[in-house]
Design a protein around this motif. Structure first.
Motif, PDB file in Angstrom:
ATOM      1  N   LEU A 119     -77.756  -5.033  65.315  1.00 47.30           N
ATOM      2  CA  LEU A 119     -78.621  -4.295  63.759  1.00 47.30           C
ATOM      3  C   LEU A 119     -78.471  -5.560  63.255  1.00 47.30           C
ATOM      4  O   LEU A 119     -79.108  -5.227  61.631  1.00 47.30           O
ATOM      5  CB  LEU A 119     -77.452  -3.327  63.993  1.00 47.30           C
ATOM      6  N   SER A 120     -78.531  -6.653  62.969  1.00 48.81           N
ATOM      7  CA  SER A 120     -78.338  -7.516  61.870  1.00 48.81           C
ATOM      8  C   SER A 120     -79.968  -7.883  62.255  1.00 48.81           C
ATOM      9  O   SER A 120     -80.513  -7.335  60.259  1.00 48.81           O
ATOM     10  CB  SER A 120     -78.191  -9.090  62.672  1.00 48.81           C
ATOM     11  N   GLU A 121     -80.672  -8.031  62.602  1.00 51.65           N
ATOM     12  CA  GLU A 121     -82.741  -7.253  62.556  1.00 51.65           C
ATOM     13  C   GLU A 121     -82.737  -6.564  61.789  1.00 51.65           C
ATOM     14  O   GLU A 121     -83.703  -6.608  60.232  1.00 51.65           O
ATOM     15  CB  GLU A 121     -83.531  -7.967  63.929  1.00 51.65           C
ATOM     16  N   ALA A 122     -82.354  -5.788  61.664  1.00 48.41           N
ATOM     17  CA  ALA A 122     -82.569  -4.298  60.841  1.00 48.41           C
ATOM     18  C   ALA A 122     -82.601  -4.600  59.312  1.00 48.41           C
ATOM     19  O   ALA A 122     -83.177  -3.524  59.115  1.00 48.41           O
ATOM     20  CB  ALA A 122     -82.165  -3.165  61.615  1.00 48.41           C
ATOM     21  N   ARG A 123     -81.003  -4.924  59.668  1.00 49.47           N
ATOM     22  CA  ARG A 123     -80.757  -5.140  58.034  1.00 49.47           C
ATOM     23  C   ARG A 123     -81.047  -6.192  57.548  1.00 49.47           C
ATOM     24  O   ARG A 123     -81.771  -6.240  56.082  1.00 49.47           O
ATOM     25  CB  ARG A 123     -79.291  -5.396  58.033  1.00 49.47           C
ATOM     26  N   GLN A 124     -82.157  -7.106  58.214  1.00 49.14           N
ATOM     27  CA  GLN A 124     -82.470  -8.219  56.940  1.00 49.14           C
ATOM     28  C   GLN A 124     -83.777  -7.802  56.861  1.00 49.14           C
ATOM     29  O   GLN A 124     -84.486  -7.923  56.060  1.00 49.14           O
ATOM     30  CB  GLN A 124     -82.517  -9.530  58.022  1.00 49.14           C
ATOM     31  N   ALA A 125     -84.480  -7.113  58.234  1.00 48.75           N
ATOM     32  CA  ALA A 125     -85.773  -6.137  57.736  1.00 48.75           C
ATOM     33  C   ALA A 125     -86.267  -5.189  56.697  1.00 48.75           C
ATOM     34  O   ALA A 125     -86.988  -4.954  55.987  1.00 48.75           O
ATOM     35  CB  ALA A 125     -86.254  -5.433  59.226  1.00 48.75           C
ATOM     36  N   HIS A 126     -84.993  -4.644  56.682  1.00 49.90           N
ATOM     37  CA  HIS A 126     -84.409  -3.764  55.100  1.00 49.90           C
ATOM     38  C   HIS A 126     -84.297  -4.175  54.744  1.00 49.90           C
ATOM     39  O   HIS A 126     -84.829  -3.731  52.807  1.00 49.90           O
ATOM     40  CB  HIS A 126     -83.433  -2.894  55.463  1.00 49.90           C
ATOM     41  N   TYR A 127     -83.874  -5.333  54.226  1.00 53.83           N
ATOM     42  CA  TYR A 127     -84.053  -5.737  52.843  1.00 53.83           C
ATOM     43  C   TYR A 127     -85.294  -6.801  52.625  1.00 53.83           C
ATOM     44  O   TYR A 127     -85.288  -6.929  51.095  1.00 53.83           O
ATOM     45  CB  TYR A 127     -82.897  -6.984  52.487  1.00 53.83           C
ATOM     46  N   ARG A 128     -85.581  -7.702  53.169  1.00 55.38           N
ATOM     47  CA  ARG A 128     -87.239  -8.438  53.339  1.00 55.38           C
ATOM     48  C   ARG A 128     -87.912  -6.890  52.873  1.00 55.38           C
ATOM     49  O   ARG A 128     -89.264  -7.342  51.808  1.00 55.38           O
ATOM     50  CB  ARG A 128     -87.507  -9.001  54.184  1.00 55.38           C
ATOM     51  N   GLY A 129     -88.052  -5.744  53.827  1.00 60.03           N
ATOM     52  CA  GLY A 129     -89.373  -5.004  53.122  1.00 60.03           C
ATOM     53  C   GLY A 129     -89.484  -4.370  51.631  1.00 60.03           C
ATOM     54  O   GLY A 129     -89.981  -3.948  50.900  1.00 60.03           O
ATOM     55  N   VAL A 130     -87.851  -4.104  51.349  1.00 60.08           N
ATOM     56  CA  VAL A 130     -87.472  -3.633  49.824  1.00 60.08           C
ATOM     57  C   VAL A 130     -88.095  -4.861  49.118  1.00 60.08           C
ATOM     58  O   VAL A 130     -88.483  -4.939  47.555  1.00 60.08           O
ATOM     59  CB  VAL A 130     -86.574  -3.956  49.905  1.00 60.08           C
ATOM     60  N   VAL A 131     -87.670  -6.231  48.713  1.00 63.45           N
ATOM     61  CA  VAL A 131     -87.704  -7.076  48.207  1.00 63.45           C
ATOM     62  C   VAL A 131     -89.384  -7.695  48.073  1.00 63.45           C
ATOM     63  O   VAL A 131     -90.294  -7.852  47.379  1.00 63.45           O
ATOM     64  CB  VAL A 131     -86.852  -8.782  48.907  1.00 63.45           C
ATOM     65  N   GLU A 132     -90.060  -7.488  49.163  1.00 65.93           N
ATOM     66  CA  GLU A 132     -91.674  -8.167  49.905  1.00 65.93           C
ATOM     67  C   GLU A 132     -92.392  -6.444  48.784  1.00 65.93           C
ATOM     68  O   GLU A 132     -93.068  -7.332  47.952  1.00 65.93           O
ATOM     69  CB  GLU A 132     -91.939  -7.534  50.090  1.00 65.93           C
ATOM     70  N   VAL A 133     -92.107  -5.347  48.680  1.00 64.56           N
ATOM     71  CA  VAL A 133     -92.786  -4.355  48.169  1.00 64.56           C
ATOM     72  C   VAL A 133     -92.166  -4.230  46.293  1.00 64.56           C
ATOM     73  O   VAL A 133     -93.115  -4.364  45.583  1.00 64.56           O
ATOM     74  CB  VAL A 133     -92.666  -2.701  48.465  1.00 64.56           C
ATOM     75  N   THR A 134     -91.209  -5.104  46.113  1.00 60.61           N
ATOM     76  CA  THR A 134     -90.635  -5.131  44.646  1.00 60.61           C
ATOM     77  C   THR A 134     -91.463  -6.079  43.860  1.00 60.61           C
ATOM     78  O   THR A 134     -92.020  -6.128  43.106  1.00 60.61           O
ATOM     79  CB  THR A 134     -89.121  -5.456  44.648  1.00 60.61           C
ATOM     80  N   ALA A 135     -91.121  -7.024  44.793  1.00 58.39           N
ATOM     81  CA  ALA A 135     -92.409  -8.521  44.721  1.00 58.39           C
ATOM     82  C   ALA A 135     -93.783  -8.084  44.776  1.00 58.39           C
ATOM     83  O   ALA A 135     -94.676  -8.642  43.193  1.00 58.39           O
ATOM     84  CB  ALA A 135     -91.980  -9.683  45.246  1.00 58.39           C
ATOM     85  N   ARG A 136     -94.240  -7.249  45.354  1.00 62.64           N
ATOM     86  CA  ARG A 136     -96.013  -7.460  44.983  1.00 62.64           C
ATOM     87  C   ARG A 136     -95.830  -6.577  43.110  1.00 62.64           C
ATOM     88  O   ARG A 136     -97.041  -6.488  42.900  1.00 62.64           O
ATOM     89  CB  ARG A 136     -96.269  -6.270  46.128  1.00 62.64           C
ATOM     90  N   LEU A 137     -95.194  -5.196  43.648  1.00 63.88           N
ATOM     91  CA  LEU A 137     -95.221  -4.668  42.574  1.00 63.88           C
ATOM     92  C   LEU A 137     -95.086  -4.851  40.975  1.00 63.88           C
ATOM     93  O   LEU A 137     -95.523  -4.714  40.161  1.00 63.88           O
ATOM     94  CB  LEU A 137     -94.277  -2.782  42.115  1.00 63.88           C
TER      95      LEU A 137
END
Length: 207
Positions: A119-137
């Motif tokens: 599940l490590s990849e899913a955890r990292q993808a989750h956090y990357r996705g949230v960071v990327e969206v927040t940074a874009r906003l």
């Protein structure tokens, strides 16, 4: 009974898993229990996802997509920089408060993923996705307000999310609505100050 393809069954099983584990916790989310929640054979779960970890990864992906969509919808199109950060904070806080079962489930799965290599990849993808969206906003808000950022958008996003994660943990362990609202308002102000260069940074020994 009509045959249901794996493509059709997949979102049904993900929803069943979310409903079950949001009510009873991740520990209750066996493939047998999830199959029973939907009213299908246990073999259907394994045929559709392969392993329980693959199903959990799909659950994390769905919860993350739902959270990101909610935050994106909350971003105002014509507000100032601080107003936008406040709107994002408010949307996340409402998710944690009003959709607490799903939000807590995502937190629980993220903690499980720390000790589950599959599940490590899913955890990292989750956090990357949230960071990327927040940074874009953050970047979009700065561009609209013609506000020059003193730090990279990703650094501002990570600072904001770190503070927000702390507030949600406090809400779980020691709820105090007045303190939570004060903390949320302080986080928005501190994030704005960091982004605009008004927040002085202290030297902290880390070695």
């Amino acid at each position: 009974m009509a045959h249901v393809s794996a493509v059709e069954r997949r979102p049904q099983l993900v929803k069943a898993a979310i409903d079950l584990m949001a009510r009873k916790g991740v520990a209750a989310g066996s493939t047998r229990a999830i199959a029973a929640e939907l009213g299908v054979a246990q073999a259907t779960v394994h045929y559709t996802f392969g392993t329980k970890e693959d199903l959990y990864r799909a659950v994390m992906d769905q919860l993350t997509e739902d959270l990101i969509a909610r935050v994106e919808r909350a971003a105002p199109e014509d507000a100032g920089f601080e107003e936008t950060i406040a709107a994002l904070a408010g949307a996340l806080w409402r998710s944690a408060r009003e959709e607490s079962a799903g939000y807590h489930l995502l937190t629980e799965l993220s903690l499980l993923a720390l000790r589950t290599p599959r599940l490590s990849e899913a955890r990292q993808a989750h956090y990357r996705g949230v960071v990327e969206v927040t940074a874009r906003l953050v970047s979009e808000a700065a561009a609209r307000a013609r506000q020059e950022l003193s730090r990279p958008p990703e650094a501002i996003a990570r600072f904001f999310l770190a503070g927000f994660d702390g507030l949600t943990i406090q809400r779980l362990y020691a709820p105090d609505e007045a303190a939570e609202v004060l903390g949320l308002r302080s986080l928005v102000s501190a994030t704005t100050a960091l982004a605009t260069g008004r927040l002085g940074l202290a030297d902290v020994p880390t070695d």
